[in-house]
Design an enzyme around this catalytic site. Sequence first.
Site, PDB file in Angstrom:
ATOM      1  N   GLY A   9       0.834  -1.206   0.000  1.00 54.86           N
ATOM      2  CA  GLY A   9       0.000   0.000   0.000  1.00 54.86           C
ATOM      3  C   GLY A   9       0.862   1.247   0.000  1.00 54.86           C
ATOM      4  N   SER A  11       1.351   3.310  -2.392  1.00 54.09           N
ATOM      5  CA  SER A  11       1.020   4.256  -3.462  1.00 54.09           C
ATOM      6  C   SER A  11       0.432   5.568  -2.955  1.00 54.09           C
ATOM      7  CB  SER A  11       0.044   3.604  -4.438  1.00 54.09           C
ATOM      8  OG  SER A  11      -1.068   3.076  -3.750  1.00 54.09           O
ATOM      9  N   ARG A  12      -0.198   5.527  -1.794  1.00 52.91           N
ATOM     10  CA  ARG A  12      -0.886   6.729  -1.302  1.00 52.91           C
ATOM     11  C   ARG A  12      -0.674   6.893   0.194  1.00 52.91           C
ATOM     12  NH1 ARG A  12      -6.144   6.275  -1.057  1.00 52.91           N
ATOM     13  NH2 ARG A  12      -6.461   4.120  -1.719  1.00 52.91           N
ATOM     14  N   ASP A  60      -2.813  -7.832  -4.682  1.00 49.24           N
ATOM     15  CA  ASP A  60      -3.706  -7.817  -3.527  1.00 49.24           C
ATOM     16  C   ASP A  60      -2.975  -8.526  -2.389  1.00 49.24           C
ATOM     17  OD1 ASP A  60      -5.543  -8.366  -1.549  1.00 49.24           O
ATOM     18  OD2 ASP A  60      -7.060  -9.232  -2.894  1.00 49.24           O
ATOM     19  N   ASN A  87       1.928  -2.056   5.351  1.00 45.97           N
ATOM     20  CA  ASN A  87       1.183  -0.810   5.545  1.00 45.97           C
ATOM     21  C   ASN A  87      -0.233  -0.863   4.954  1.00 45.97           C
ATOM     22  OD1 ASN A  87       0.867   2.329   5.677  1.00 45.97           O
ATOM     23  ND2 ASN A  87       0.602   1.793   3.516  1.00 45.97           N
ATOM     24  N   SER A 139      -2.888   0.562  14.624  1.00 48.67           N
ATOM     25  CA  SER A 139      -3.727   1.749  14.822  1.00 48.67           C
ATOM     26  C   SER A 139      -4.071   1.845  16.300  1.00 48.67           C
ATOM     27  CB  SER A 139      -5.023   1.617  14.017  1.00 48.67           C
ATOM     28  OG  SER A 139      -5.968   2.580  14.450  1.00 48.67           O
ATOM     29  N   TYR A 152     -12.093  -3.587  11.944  1.00 47.59           N
ATOM     30  CA  TYR A 152     -10.806  -2.888  11.800  1.00 47.59           C
ATOM     31  C   TYR A 152      -9.974  -3.006  13.083  1.00 47.59           C
ATOM     32  CZ  TYR A 152      -7.656   1.076  10.783  1.00 47.59           C
ATOM     33  OH  TYR A 152      -6.562   1.878  10.564  1.00 47.59           O
ATOM     34  N   ALA A 154     -10.175  -5.198  15.422  1.00 45.38           N
ATOM     35  CA  ALA A 154      -9.735  -6.586  15.639  1.00 45.38           C
ATOM     36  C   ALA A 154      -8.476  -6.872  14.823  1.00 45.38           C
ATOM     37  CB  ALA A 154     -10.850  -7.560  15.262  1.00 45.38           C
TER      38      ALA A 154
HETATM   39  P1  NAP Z   1      -5.018   5.135   2.294  1.00 47.08           P
HETATM   40  O1  NAP Z   1      -4.634   6.549   2.086  1.00 47.08           O
HETATM   41  O2  NAP Z   1      -6.441   4.733   2.112  1.00 47.08           O
HETATM   42  O3  NAP Z   1      -4.062   4.202   1.396  1.00 47.08           O
HETATM   43  C1  NAP Z   1      -4.239   2.811   1.447  1.00 47.08           C
HETATM   44  C2  NAP Z   1      -3.164   2.140   0.630  1.00 47.08           C
HETATM   45  O4  NAP Z   1      -3.352   0.713   0.726  1.00 47.08           O
HETATM   46  C3  NAP Z   1      -3.221   2.481  -0.842  1.00 47.08           C
HETATM   47  O5  NAP Z   1      -1.902   2.528  -1.323  1.00 47.08           O
HETATM   48  C4  NAP Z   1      -3.964   1.294  -1.430  1.00 47.08           C
HETATM   49  O6  NAP Z   1      -3.627   1.042  -2.795  1.00 47.08           O
HETATM   50  C5  NAP Z   1      -3.445   0.170  -0.574  1.00 47.08           C
HETATM   51  N1  NAP Z   1      -4.310  -1.020  -0.537  1.00 47.08           N
HETATM   52  C6  NAP Z   1      -5.601  -1.100  -0.157  1.00 47.08           C
HETATM   53  N2  NAP Z   1      -6.032  -2.375  -0.271  1.00 47.08           N
HETATM   54  C7  NAP Z   1      -4.992  -3.103  -0.719  1.00 47.08           C
HETATM   55  C8  NAP Z   1      -4.796  -4.479  -1.055  1.00 47.08           C
HETATM   56  N3  NAP Z   1      -5.780  -5.375  -0.902  1.00 47.08           N
HETATM   57  N4  NAP Z   1      -3.581  -4.863  -1.510  1.00 47.08           N
HETATM   58  C9  NAP Z   1      -2.570  -3.971  -1.664  1.00 47.08           C
HETATM   59  N5  NAP Z   1      -2.679  -2.659  -1.366  1.00 47.08           N
HETATM   60  C10 NAP Z   1      -3.879  -2.232  -0.900  1.00 47.08           C
HETATM   61  O7  NAP Z   1      -4.658   4.662   3.791  1.00 47.08           O
HETATM   62  P2  NAP Z   1      -3.714   5.327   4.895  1.00 47.08           P
HETATM   63  O8  NAP Z   1      -4.532   6.244   5.697  1.00 47.08           O
HETATM   64  O9  NAP Z   1      -2.466   5.788   4.275  1.00 47.08           O
HETATM   65  O10 NAP Z   1      -3.426   4.051   5.823  1.00 47.08           O
HETATM   66  C11 NAP Z   1      -2.231   3.288   5.722  1.00 47.08           C
HETATM   67  C12 NAP Z   1      -2.168   2.341   6.923  1.00 47.08           C
HETATM   68  O11 NAP Z   1      -2.185   3.105   8.127  1.00 47.08           O
HETATM   69  C13 NAP Z   1      -3.348   1.384   7.010  1.00 47.08           C
HETATM   70  O12 NAP Z   1      -2.914   0.135   7.503  1.00 47.08           O
HETATM   71  C14 NAP Z   1      -4.260   2.055   8.014  1.00 47.08           C
HETATM   72  O13 NAP Z   1      -5.099   1.135   8.663  1.00 47.08           O
HETATM   73  C15 NAP Z   1      -3.239   2.648   8.954  1.00 47.08           C
HETATM   74  N6  NAP Z   1      -3.733   3.765   9.744  1.00 47.08           N
HETATM   75  C16 NAP Z   1      -4.157   4.921   9.164  1.00 47.08           C
HETATM   76  C17 NAP Z   1      -4.616   5.947   9.970  1.00 47.08           C
HETATM   77  C18 NAP Z   1      -5.078   7.252   9.413  1.00 47.08           C
HETATM   78  O14 NAP Z   1      -5.566   8.073  10.205  1.00 47.08           O
HETATM   79  N7  NAP Z   1      -4.959   7.510   8.133  1.00 47.08           N
HETATM   80  C19 NAP Z   1      -4.672   5.775  11.360  1.00 47.08           C
HETATM   81  C20 NAP Z   1      -4.242   4.585  11.908  1.00 47.08           C
HETATM   82  C21 NAP Z   1      -3.775   3.594  11.096  1.00 47.08           C
HETATM   83  P3  NAP Z   1      -4.685   1.418  -4.011  1.00 47.08           P
HETATM   84  O15 NAP Z   1      -5.009   2.853  -3.831  1.00 47.08           O
HETATM   85  O16 NAP Z   1      -3.992   1.157  -5.279  1.00 47.08           O
HETATM   86  O17 NAP Z   1      -5.852   0.500  -3.822  1.00 47.08           O
END
Ligand code: NAP
Length: 244
Positions: A9, A11-12, A60, A87, A139, A152, A154
Site C-alpha cells: 500500500g 502508493s498513497r 492484492d 502498511n 492503529s 478494523y 480486531a
Molecule cells: P489510504 O490513504 O487509504 O491508502 C491505502 C493504501 O493501501 C493504498 O496505497 C492502497 O492502494 C493500498 N491497498 C488497499 N487495499 C490493498 C490491497 N488489498 N492490496 C494492496 N494494497 C492495498 O490509507 P492510509 O490512511 O495511508 O493508511 C495506511 C495504513 O495506516 C493502514 O494500515 C491504516 O489502517 C493505517 N492507519 C491509518 C490511519 C489514518 O488516520 N490515516 C490511522 C491509523 C492507522 P490502491 O489505492 O492502489 O488500492
Amino acid sequence: MSRVALVTGGSRGIGRAIAVELARTGHRVAINYARRPDAAEATAGLVTEAGGTAITIQADVGDDDDVAAMVETVITELGPVEVLVNNAGITRDGLLLRMSSADWDDVMSTNLRSLYLCSKSVLRAMVRARWGRIISIGSVSGIAGNPGQTNYAATKAGVIGFTKSLAKEVGSRGITVNAVAPGFVETELTAELGEETAAAAVNSIALGRLGRPAEVASLVGYLASDAAAYITGQAIVVDGGLAL
Ligand code: NAP
C-alpha cells in the site's frame, strides 16, 4: 549500503510517505498497490526525486498467488527484501449488528491475512542474511477500540499480537519485528470521516491537530535503520496524544 524495502500500500497516504522516507535514507523501494497505478507511479516519481530507485507492483496483499508473484518480482528486479513494511489497510466501518460478512472478511484479508502472507514470503531470505526488519502499521483503534470498527480494531489488535509473537520467533536471527500505531493521520482514509467526526477527533488530541503521513514515516525510517537494532516486539503509538 542500499537495502531493499517493500512497502505494501505504498502508493498513497502513509505508505507513500514511508516509501519516500526509505528512499531518502538510501533504500531501493518496491511500491505495492491494489487498484491505482497512477498513484503508485506518482509515488515512484517522488522516490526518484528523493534520489532513490523505485519499482511499482500491483498485488492484492490478501491473496496468496499475488503475494508470491510480488515478492518474486522484487527479488528479480531489486534483490531479496530486507525491510518489509506491512502498511496496506482498509476500513469498512459499521456497527456490528449491521456489518456484512463481506465487510468483515475484506478487512481481515487486507489488514491481517496480509501480514501472514507477506512476512512469511520474505522471512526465509532474512533468516539466511541474519538481518531483517518487519514493520507493520497498526492503529490506536487496535489498542483503545472504536465504535463502528469491530472489524478494523480486531485486525489492528491482531497486528500487535502478530508482531510480538514473530519478534520472539526470529529475534535470535538478527530480525526485528515492530508495529507503529498511528492515531488520526491526514490521508484519504480519514477524509472519509467527514468534517464533524474529524473536528471531534481533533478535540481529543493533546496536540490539537491531525497527524501528517511524514510524522509516521519518520518513525518507520528509524525502525528500519541499524540504529534501531535493539528495539523489537514493540507497538509504538504516534497519535499526538490521542490515546493518553
Ligand atoms: P489510504 O490513504 O487509504 O491508502 C491505502 C493504501 O493501501 C493504498 O496505497 C492502497 O492502494 C493500498 N491497498 C488497499 N487495499 C490493498 C490491497 N488489498 N492490496 C494492496 N494494497 C492495498 O490509507 P492510509 O490512511 O495511508 O493508511 C495506511 C495504513 O495506516 C493502514 O494500515 C491504516 O489502517 C493505517 N492507519 C491509518 C490511519 C489514518 O488516520 N490515516 C490511522 C491509523 C492507522 P490502491 O489505492 O492502489 O488500492
